[in-house]
Design a protein around this motif. Structure first.
Motif, PDB file in Angstrom:
ATOM      1  N   MET A  77       0.835  -1.313  -0.130  1.00 32.77           N
ATOM      2  CA  MET A  77       0.009  -0.037   0.120  1.00 32.77           C
ATOM      3  C   MET A  77       0.687   1.314  -0.051  1.00 32.77           C
ATOM      4  O   MET A  77       0.451   2.223  -0.018  1.00 32.77           O
ATOM      5  N   ILE A  78       2.362   0.938   0.115  1.00 34.61           N
ATOM      6  CA  ILE A  78       3.026   2.200  -0.003  1.00 34.61           C
ATOM      7  C   ILE A  78       2.728   2.892   1.009  1.00 34.61           C
ATOM      8  O   ILE A  78       3.093   4.400   1.026  1.00 34.61           O
ATOM      9  N   ASN A  79       2.696   2.784   2.238  1.00 33.17           N
ATOM     10  CA  ASN A  79       2.229   3.617   3.396  1.00 33.17           C
ATOM     11  C   ASN A  79       2.811   3.047   4.732  1.00 33.17           C
ATOM     12  O   ASN A  79       2.726   3.653   5.847  1.00 33.17           O
ATOM     13  N   LEU A  80       3.706   2.234   4.562  1.00 31.35           N
ATOM     14  CA  LEU A  80       4.441   1.530   5.731  1.00 31.35           C
ATOM     15  C   LEU A  80       5.012   2.525   6.423  1.00 31.35           C
ATOM     16  O   LEU A  80       5.302   2.461   7.694  1.00 31.35           O
ATOM     17  N   VAL A  81       5.660   3.486   5.891  1.00 25.33           N
ATOM     18  CA  VAL A  81       6.621   4.372   6.590  1.00 25.33           C
ATOM     19  C   VAL A  81       5.739   5.240   7.492  1.00 25.33           C
ATOM     20  O   VAL A  81       6.202   5.880   8.598  1.00 25.33           O
ATOM     21  N   PHE A  82       4.279   5.247   7.538  1.00 20.61           N
ATOM     22  CA  PHE A  82       3.493   6.210   8.179  1.00 20.61           C
ATOM     23  C   PHE A  82       3.089   5.338   9.520  1.00 20.61           C
ATOM     24  O   PHE A  82       2.514   6.190  10.415  1.00 20.61           O
ATOM     25  N   GLU A  83       3.673   4.302   9.870  1.00 21.51           N
ATOM     26  CA  GLU A  83       3.217   3.603  11.174  1.00 21.51           C
ATOM     27  C   GLU A  83       4.128   4.308  12.196  1.00 21.51           C
ATOM     28  O   GLU A  83       5.268   4.735  12.081  1.00 21.51           O
ATOM     29  N   GLY A  84       3.254   4.751  13.455  1.00 24.25           N
ATOM     30  CA  GLY A  84       4.020   5.437  14.375  1.00 24.25           C
ATOM     31  C   GLY A  84       4.241   6.804  14.073  1.00 24.25           C
ATOM     32  O   GLY A  84       4.550   7.667  14.989  1.00 24.25           O
ATOM     33  N   SER A  85       3.616   7.327  12.905  1.00 25.92           N
ATOM     34  CA  SER A  85       3.318   8.770  12.887  1.00 25.92           C
ATOM     35  C   SER A  85       2.239   9.457  13.355  1.00 25.92           C
ATOM     36  O   SER A  85       2.356  10.688  13.646  1.00 25.92           O
ATOM     37  N   GLY A  86       1.379   9.007  13.849  1.00 25.74           N
ATOM     38  CA  GLY A  86       0.245   9.723  14.280  1.00 25.74           C
ATOM     39  C   GLY A  86      -0.735   9.953  13.361  1.00 25.74           C
ATOM     40  O   GLY A  86      -1.693  10.701  13.842  1.00 25.74           O
ATOM     41  N   CYS A  87      -0.617   9.897  12.056  1.00 25.99           N
ATOM     42  CA  CYS A  87      -1.245  10.473  11.140  1.00 25.99           C
ATOM     43  C   CYS A  87      -2.269   9.422  10.533  1.00 25.99           C
ATOM     44  O   CYS A  87      -3.123   9.801   9.350  1.00 25.99           O
ATOM     45  N   LEU A  88      -2.203   7.928  11.062  1.00 27.44           N
ATOM     46  CA  LEU A  88      -3.145   7.095  10.253  1.00 27.44           C
ATOM     47  C   LEU A  88      -4.371   7.179  10.857  1.00 27.44           C
ATOM     48  O   LEU A  88      -4.562   7.471  12.024  1.00 27.44           O
ATOM     49  N   GLY A  89      -5.381   7.072   9.940  1.00 22.02           N
ATOM     50  CA  GLY A  89      -6.884   7.259  10.359  1.00 22.02           C
ATOM     51  C   GLY A  89      -7.789   6.419   9.358  1.00 22.02           C
ATOM     52  O   GLY A  89      -7.323   5.882   8.369  1.00 22.02           O
ATOM     53  N   THR A  90      -9.022   6.760   9.503  1.00 20.93           N
ATOM     54  CA  THR A  90      -9.902   5.863   8.765  1.00 20.93           C
ATOM     55  C   THR A  90     -10.967   6.844   7.786  1.00 20.93           C
ATOM     56  O   THR A  90     -10.803   7.919   7.978  1.00 20.93           O
ATOM     57  N   LEU A  91     -11.698   6.131   7.218  1.00 20.03           N
ATOM     58  CA  LEU A  91     -12.699   6.618   6.160  1.00 20.03           C
ATOM     59  C   LEU A  91     -13.659   7.421   7.076  1.00 20.03           C
ATOM     60  O   LEU A  91     -14.060   8.595   6.789  1.00 20.03           O
ATOM     61  N   ASP A  92     -14.088   6.823   8.185  1.00 21.28           N
ATOM     62  CA  ASP A  92     -14.998   7.585   9.134  1.00 21.28           C
ATOM     63  C   ASP A  92     -14.071   8.682   9.831  1.00 21.28           C
ATOM     64  O   ASP A  92     -14.979   9.731   9.838  1.00 21.28           O
ATOM     65  N   ASP A  93     -13.022   8.636   9.971  1.00 22.63           N
ATOM     66  CA  ASP A  93     -12.388   9.910  10.405  1.00 22.63           C
ATOM     67  C   ASP A  93     -12.384  10.956   9.365  1.00 22.63           C
ATOM     68  O   ASP A  93     -12.642  12.245   9.868  1.00 22.63           O
ATOM     69  N   LEU A  94     -12.283  10.609   8.200  1.00 23.12           N
ATOM     70  CA  LEU A  94     -12.294  11.646   6.982  1.00 23.12           C
ATOM     71  C   LEU A  94     -13.678  12.238   7.005  1.00 23.12           C
ATOM     72  O   LEU A  94     -13.923  13.631   6.971  1.00 23.12           O
ATOM     73  N   ALA A  95     -14.864  11.479   6.931  1.00 25.37           N
ATOM     74  CA  ALA A  95     -15.998  11.872   7.108  1.00 25.37           C
ATOM     75  C   ALA A  95     -16.309  13.097   8.054  1.00 25.37           C
ATOM     76  O   ALA A  95     -17.229  13.768   7.860  1.00 25.37           O
ATOM     77  N   LYS A  96     -15.782  12.860   9.383  1.00 26.58           N
ATOM     78  CA  LYS A  96     -15.703  13.689  10.408  1.00 26.58           C
ATOM     79  C   LYS A  96     -14.712  14.885  10.394  1.00 26.58           C
ATOM     80  O   LYS A  96     -14.649  15.669  11.137  1.00 26.58           O
ATOM     81  N   ALA A  97     -14.019  14.851   9.231  1.00 24.81           N
ATOM     82  CA  ALA A  97     -12.855  15.836   9.319  1.00 24.81           C
ATOM     83  C   ALA A  97     -12.067  15.931  10.458  1.00 24.81           C
ATOM     84  O   ALA A  97     -11.359  16.879  11.086  1.00 24.81           O
ATOM     85  N   ASP A  98     -11.608  14.717  10.839  1.00 25.82           N
ATOM     86  CA  ASP A  98     -10.882  14.525  12.129  1.00 25.82           C
ATOM     87  C   ASP A  98      -9.279  14.255  11.646  1.00 25.82           C
ATOM     88  O   ASP A  98      -8.826  13.115  11.596  1.00 25.82           O
ATOM     89  N   PHE A  99      -8.721  15.229  11.313  1.00 25.89           N
ATOM     90  CA  PHE A  99      -7.355  15.409  10.887  1.00 25.89           C
ATOM     91  C   PHE A  99      -6.283  15.339  11.991  1.00 25.89           C
ATOM     92  O   PHE A  99      -6.732  15.818  13.101  1.00 25.89           O
ATOM     93  N   ARG A 100      -4.975  15.104  11.774  1.00 23.63           N
ATOM     94  CA  ARG A 100      -3.936  14.634  12.757  1.00 23.63           C
ATOM     95  C   ARG A 100      -3.051  15.445  12.662  1.00 23.63           C
ATOM     96  O   ARG A 100      -2.692  16.220  11.386  1.00 23.63           O
ATOM     97  N   THR A 101      -1.962  15.486  13.773  1.00 24.62           N
ATOM     98  CA  THR A 101      -0.883  16.379  13.653  1.00 24.62           C
ATOM     99  C   THR A 101       0.395  15.407  13.826  1.00 24.62           C
ATOM    100  O   THR A 101       0.267  14.331  14.625  1.00 24.62           O
ATOM    101  N   PRO A 102       1.296  15.293  13.185  1.00 21.49           N
ATOM    102  CA  PRO A 102       2.242  14.175  13.384  1.00 21.49           C
ATOM    103  C   PRO A 102       3.239  14.086  14.536  1.00 21.49           C
ATOM    104  O   PRO A 102       3.211  15.451  14.957  1.00 21.49           O
ATOM    105  N   ASP A 103       3.392  13.113  14.826  1.00 19.06           N
ATOM    106  CA  ASP A 103       4.510  12.984  15.914  1.00 19.06           C
ATOM    107  C   ASP A 103       5.970  13.392  15.523  1.00 19.06           C
ATOM    108  O   ASP A 103       6.653  13.282  14.518  1.00 19.06           O
ATOM    109  N   ALA A 104       6.478  14.494  16.499  1.00 21.41           N
ATOM    110  CA  ALA A 104       7.621  15.104  16.263  1.00 21.41           C
ATOM    111  C   ALA A 104       8.803  14.332  16.039  1.00 21.41           C
ATOM    112  O   ALA A 104       9.903  14.340  15.231  1.00 21.41           O
TER     113      ALA A 104
END
Length: 408
Positions: free
Chosen positions: A302-329
């Motif tokens: 899925m070419i998204n393995l690097v985002f594990e641990g970033s704090g940015c992963l979410g779901t389609l339900d989160d998208l529908a609610k505009a629940d966006f994230r800030t990445p881990d420093a």
């Protein structure tokens, strides 16, 4: 004075090359061209790819699209100290081994990858093993590709650069007073693969747009349905949206589709979402909250393995609610947002140029030399030497193709 010729073959590699050239010392002389292949970008894609870079400055001609033979003549006239092969793997190999082989003075050959390259792959190394320097963009990538190089041999050194898209700057400078009223979905040609998965993304975007009329929901396309890009896109999002609208499953006007430079879209973004795209890093650089969708899996495929641990992963339900994230420093520091002092690619290129001028630079050993790889090189050569329309026809009519090749 050092002279560098950059050669790209697709929209994503062209964007990468134009950004890398901006990081070179001011006294270097550079030229940027596109080699003609079936995935060569359109004029609109070229303009978008170089937007925000010196190659796209007002009054400057856009990079020319050249057939392979003209590229060779251009290189002979330009007499580069360095050739940056910003191309897909088979094209890098064919250019290094055949089209640009034997140039005098002998140029340093540099290649690399234009985005997220985790996990590192042997295939990427093999195709670029005929180059003197391999450029990647995080400490993790340097370590992984260096390990592959030690195991397989061939190739040159591995160097670290900062992804050029992260330094365009000015995100927000075009926002008209800091207005942030847009949600940007960045498409990825390869994933998700299934039609229904892509439809689910569009339905979630429609739900968000319906619930939040204050937001301009935009699907940011890498290419319109009739344009080519680095990877083929079987189920184009705009085509799927129109089909959903025809079926009455969505209101056609809820979501907008647009191309153009990503940094211009992000300058108005209140949120960003993707399944997998380097544009996620651009959003982080622009301080735009984001979501990397995990509904379809988190994996190398899925070419998204690097985002594990970033704090940015979410779901389609989160998208529908505009629940966006800030990445881990801490994740940012380890992945692509390293300190500028760690970047070493320009210094390594300069050292290689000095060695080439002194006659002490040993050629990189391509792992694809030899009869077992001759057929693959011939296929890559066809992509470079035969006009795309003839190439497409030639796959169906080998006899006509042979006549064309004899006439070259």
């Amino acid at each position: 004075m050092t002279r560098l010729l950059a050669v790209a073959d697709s929209d994503s590699y062209l964007k990468w090359a134009a950004g890398l050239l901006d990081a070179l010392p001011e006294d270097w002389t550079t030229d940027l061209v596109v080699v003609r292949t079936p995935i060569a970008p359109s004029a609109a894609q070229i303009a978008a790819a170089v937007s925000g870079t010196r190659a796209g400055a007002a009054g400057r001609e856009l990079p020319a699209v050249l057939p392979a033979r003209q590229l060779r003549r251009t290189a002979e006239r330009f007499r580069p100290d360095v050739v940056l092969l910003a191309c897909t793997g088979p094209v890098v190999d064919a250019l290094a081994a055949e089209t640009l082989a034997g140039l005098r003075p002998r140029p340093v050959l540099v290649s690399g990858l234009p985005g997220i390259s985790v996990p590192a792959t042997e295939k990427a190394w093999l195709f670029r093993s005929g180059c003197d320097l391999f450029v990647v963009h995080s400490g993790r990538e340097v370590a992984e590709f260096s390990a592959i190089g030690r195991e397989l041999g061939g190739g040159g050194a591995v160097a670290l650069a900062r992804l050029p898209y992260l330094d365009l700057g000015g995100l927000g400078a075009e926002t008209g007073g800091g207005v942030r009223d847009r949600v940007v979905f960045a498409t990825q040609a390869k994933v998700p693969r299934r039609r229904e998965e892509r439809e689910n993304v569009l339905l979630a975007l429609a739900a968000l747009a319906g619930a939040r009329p204050d937001l301009d929901v935009v699907v940011k396309l890498r290419a319109r349905d009739d344009e080519r890009q680095t990877h083929n896109e079987r189920h184009h999002y705009e085509r799927l949206w129109n089909a959903l609208a025809d079926e009455g499953r969505v209101d056609r006007d809820l979501v907008r589709f647009a191309a153009g430079p990503m940094h211009e879209h992000l300058s108005r973004a209140a949120g960003f979402v993707t399944v997998s795209s380097t544009a996620a890093l651009e959003a982080i650089a622009g301080h735009v909250p984001l979501l990397v969708l995990s509904d379809f899996g988190v994996s190398a495929e899925m070419i998204n393995l690097v985002f594990e641990g970033s704090g940015c992963l979410g779901t389609l339900d989160d998208l529908a609610k505009a629940d966006f994230r800030t990445p881990d420093a801490e994740w940012c520091r380890a992945n692509y947002f390293h300190d500028a002092s760690a970047t070493d690619w320009t210094g390594r290129v300069a050292a290689l140029v000095s060695a080439a001028r002194a006659g002490t630079l040993e050629p990189a050993r391509s792992l694809l030399d030899g009869p077992e790889h001759a057929a693959a090189r011939r296929r890559a050569r066809l992509r470079l030497e035969v006009p795309p329309k003839v190439l497409r026809y030639g796959y169906r009519a080998k006899r006509r193709m042979r006549r064309y090749l004899k006439a070259l």
